[in-house]
Design an enzyme around this catalytic site. Structure first.
Site, mmCIF file in Angstrom:
data_model
loop_
_atom_site.group_PDB
_atom_site.id
_atom_site.type_symbol
_atom_site.label_atom_id
_atom_site.label_comp_id
_atom_site.label_asym_id
_atom_site.label_seq_id
_atom_site.Cartn_x
_atom_site.Cartn_y
_atom_site.Cartn_z
ATOM 1 N N GLY A 2 -6.142 -5.620 0.665
ATOM 2 C CA GLY A 2 -5.377 -5.093 -0.491
ATOM 3 C C GLY A 2 -4.269 -5.664 -1.185
ATOM 4 C CB ALA A 57 4.257 -9.140 12.906
ATOM 5 C CG ASP A 106 -4.949 -7.337 24.606
ATOM 6 O OD1 ASP A 106 -5.748 -6.561 24.894
ATOM 7 O OD2 ASP A 106 -5.223 -8.430 24.194
ATOM 8 C CG HIS A 159 -7.277 0.804 8.380
ATOM 9 N ND1 HIS A 159 -7.926 -0.325 8.248
ATOM 10 C CD2 HIS A 159 -6.297 0.557 7.599
ATOM 11 C CE1 HIS A 159 -7.297 -1.170 7.340
ATOM 12 N NE2 HIS A 159 -6.323 -0.349 6.955
ATOM 13 C CG HIS A 180 -9.591 1.875 5.286
ATOM 14 N ND1 HIS A 180 -10.624 2.444 4.451
ATOM 15 C CD2 HIS A 180 -8.634 1.119 4.979
ATOM 16 C CE1 HIS A 180 -9.857 1.701 3.099
ATOM 17 N NE2 HIS A 180 -8.902 1.147 3.521
ATOM 18 N NE ARG A 229 -5.015 3.329 3.367
ATOM 19 C CZ ARG A 229 -4.393 2.070 3.774
ATOM 20 N NH1 ARG A 229 -4.008 1.853 5.018
ATOM 21 N NH2 ARG A 229 -4.866 0.842 3.203
ATOM 22 N NE ARG A 272 -1.230 0.890 7.304
ATOM 23 C CZ ARG A 272 -1.765 0.330 6.344
ATOM 24 N NH1 ARG A 272 -0.987 -0.022 5.380
ATOM 25 N NH2 ARG A 272 -3.057 0.157 6.382
ATOM 26 C CD GLU A 277 -3.274 -0.765 -2.118
ATOM 27 O OE1 GLU A 277 -2.965 -0.526 -1.259
ATOM 28 O OE2 GLU A 277 -4.062 -2.006 -2.372
#
Length: 517
Positions: A47, A13, A223, A350, A244, A289, A385, A116
């Protein structure tokens, strides 16, 4: 020190934002607390990244994102990433940076696209099981060609600078809430100095280290969340922490076992070899997940077994070694040959689906502050997610934030910079034993009471413990010499409390947030 754009964090990012801004001629300072810019959550991503499958469409991807997000995903965010994501993957990662994604031996498609969990079709680009590191290295190499990108390693952001908090002019308190940069610790010298910026972009990654078991690297202490929280930025959906389902269960520590293994046919079994996930979801081992993580958790509770097992030994050994060389090497080093036997696995913290609330350009409610990547909450992930959306979100929002901030600066707008109050140093030595014990208290409390399964009693107990610990750590911080470890502890307790308070307020089970009461 002044710069056009201060970017805190050197993962995908942050790098995407830096590169997009640098292309438009902006002066960029990219800050990382790590000694090397490659060290980030992106580097450890195994992945892959979403591209575009055969007979795929933006509408199909949106449907998968919304379904995985338990209906809480922002339709606008899902639509944006589904439209823009595949284009940016091709334009930037494939054409511009030349990331060496695995190619297919089939004539029908160039790329080896894998499936996935919770995806309706194969659409995941990958580079073996080291996709993140391949992308990260390509970005770092490319940015070196832009002389106006300055990289500061071993530099820890201590606090965001805001006009109302840090200006020496008392009347500035009446100005709109505005971020003007950050106080930064040079880890080598111990000096703390301000970096003033026209625009600041948070790209600090996740918060997994506030839990006892996590897939995240050492720096993911929350942080960015803590700094934004203290500065007055709005943080949302903090209760939705994704666990995860499959991390390597070994005394040496946890290691991520990619979801792509289940996409390639690996089966989750109990100690007797039974595929137990069919008891919890019709998709079995390829369920979303959060369902898989709780299924493993429940199986362990009912059976008394210390872990589950992930078995891919039924696949050809050469194929397994070729597709998952990193995982194979790590397991073999620990005495497990996954081509012949199953891998012991347990769930671990995760990914944070919540974060600093941002719009489609990464803008927060704090003027001149943006957030991108895992530290942000664009609404894309909702309550859970979808696999491999994280790298895509980093690419899309990072690029858009970098482009727009550079465009605003290029227009020649006036940016107000007040005189900043100097840092007040304290010199009390930091006892590492105290920091280690405080971290252990945070991590065990979060794991036991604010983890996979939550209840009012557990959350209330966590609140009592963390509230008292927060006061003790703040008193500790006020007198201590500021080090990276001290900054991390202060941020860790603040982030843990943010997750806890959000979980206490959310009384229904949804996605990652599961309450037994």
């Amino acid at each position: 020190m002044k710069t056009d754009i201060l970017i805190i964090g050197s993962g995908l990012a942050g790098c995407a934002a830096a590169l997009a801004a640098a292309k438009q001629g902006a002066e960029v300072t990219l800050l990382t607390r790590s000694p090397h810019p490659e060290e980030s959550s992106t580097f450890w991503a195994q992945g892959g990244i979403i591209y575009q499958g055969v007979d795929d469409s933006p509408q199909k991807l949106v449907a998968d994102i919304v379904a995985a997000g338990a209906g809480l995903s922002s339709p606008e965010a899902a639509s944006l990433v589904s439209r823009e994501g595949p284009r940016l993957v091709k334009d930037i990662l494939i054409d511009e940076l030349g990331v060496p994604f695995d190619e297919s031996s089939k004539d029908s498609t160039r790329w080896d696209l894998t499936a996935e969990a919770a995806h309706s079709l194969p659409r995941i680009l990958h580079q073996k099981d080291r996709t993140g590191s391949a992308i990260q290295r390509a970005f770092i190499e490319k940015m070196a060609s832009y002389p106006r990108v300055k990289l500061l390693c071993g530099a820890t952001a201590v606090d965001l600078l805001t006009i109302s908090h840090h200006s020496v002019e008392p009347l500035d308190v009446y100005k709109p809430p505005t971020c003007i940069g950050a106080y930064v610790l040079d880890q080598a010298s111990g000096e703390i100095f301000p970096i003033l910026a026209k625009e600041t972009i948070l790209a600090t990654g996740g918060l997994g280290r506030v839990f006892l078991h996590t897939t995240n690297p050492a720096g993911t202490r929350g942080d960015g969340i803590a700094m934004a929280y203290r500065a007055g930025a709005r943080c949302i959906n903090m209760q939705y922490v994704q666990f995860h389902p499959t991390t390597f269960f070994h005394p040496s520590g946890r290691f991520l076992i990619s979801e792509a293994m289940r996409g390639e046919g690996a089966r989750l079994v109990d100690g007797k070899g039974r595929e137990f996930m069919n008891d919890y979801h019709p998709d079995g081992s390829l369920a979303p997940r959060d369902v898989v993580a709780r299924g493993i958790h429940q199986m362990m509770l009912e059976s008394g077994e210390p872990c589950a097992h992930l078995d891919i030994s039924h696949k050809p050994a050469d194929q397994v070694r070729e597709r998952f060389p990193g995982i194979y090497a790590h397991c073999l080093k620990c005495g497990i040959d996954m081509t012949k036997e199953s891998i012991p696995v347990v769930p671990a913290a995760h990914y944070s689906c919540g974060g600093v609330a941002v719009d489609e350009w990464g803008r927060s409610n704090l003027h001149r502050l943006r957030a991108v990547g895992e530290v942000a909450c664009s609404g894309l992930h909702g309550a859970n997610r979808l696999a491999s959306t994280s790298l895509l979100e980093c690419l899309v929002w990072g690029t858009r934030a970098g482009e727009q901030t550079a465009a605003f600066i290029a227009r020649g707008e006036e940016y107000y910079f007040p005189q900043i109050a100097p840092w007040r140093y304290e010199r009390e030595p930091v006892d590492p034993a105290l920091i280690a014990q405080d971290w252990l208290s945070i991590q065990q409390t979060m794991w036991n009471y604010v983890g996979l399964v939550r209840s009012e009693k557990r959350l209330n107990r966590a609140h009592e413990i963390l509230r008292e610990l927060h006061l003790e750590i703040l008193r500790f911080y006020e007198k201590a010499e500021v080090t990276d470890a001290m900054v991390g502890l202060r941020n860790g307790i603040q982030t843990a409390l943010a997750i806890l308070l959000a979980a206490m307020e959310c009384r229904q089970s949804l996605g990652c947030h599961y309450r037994i009461d």
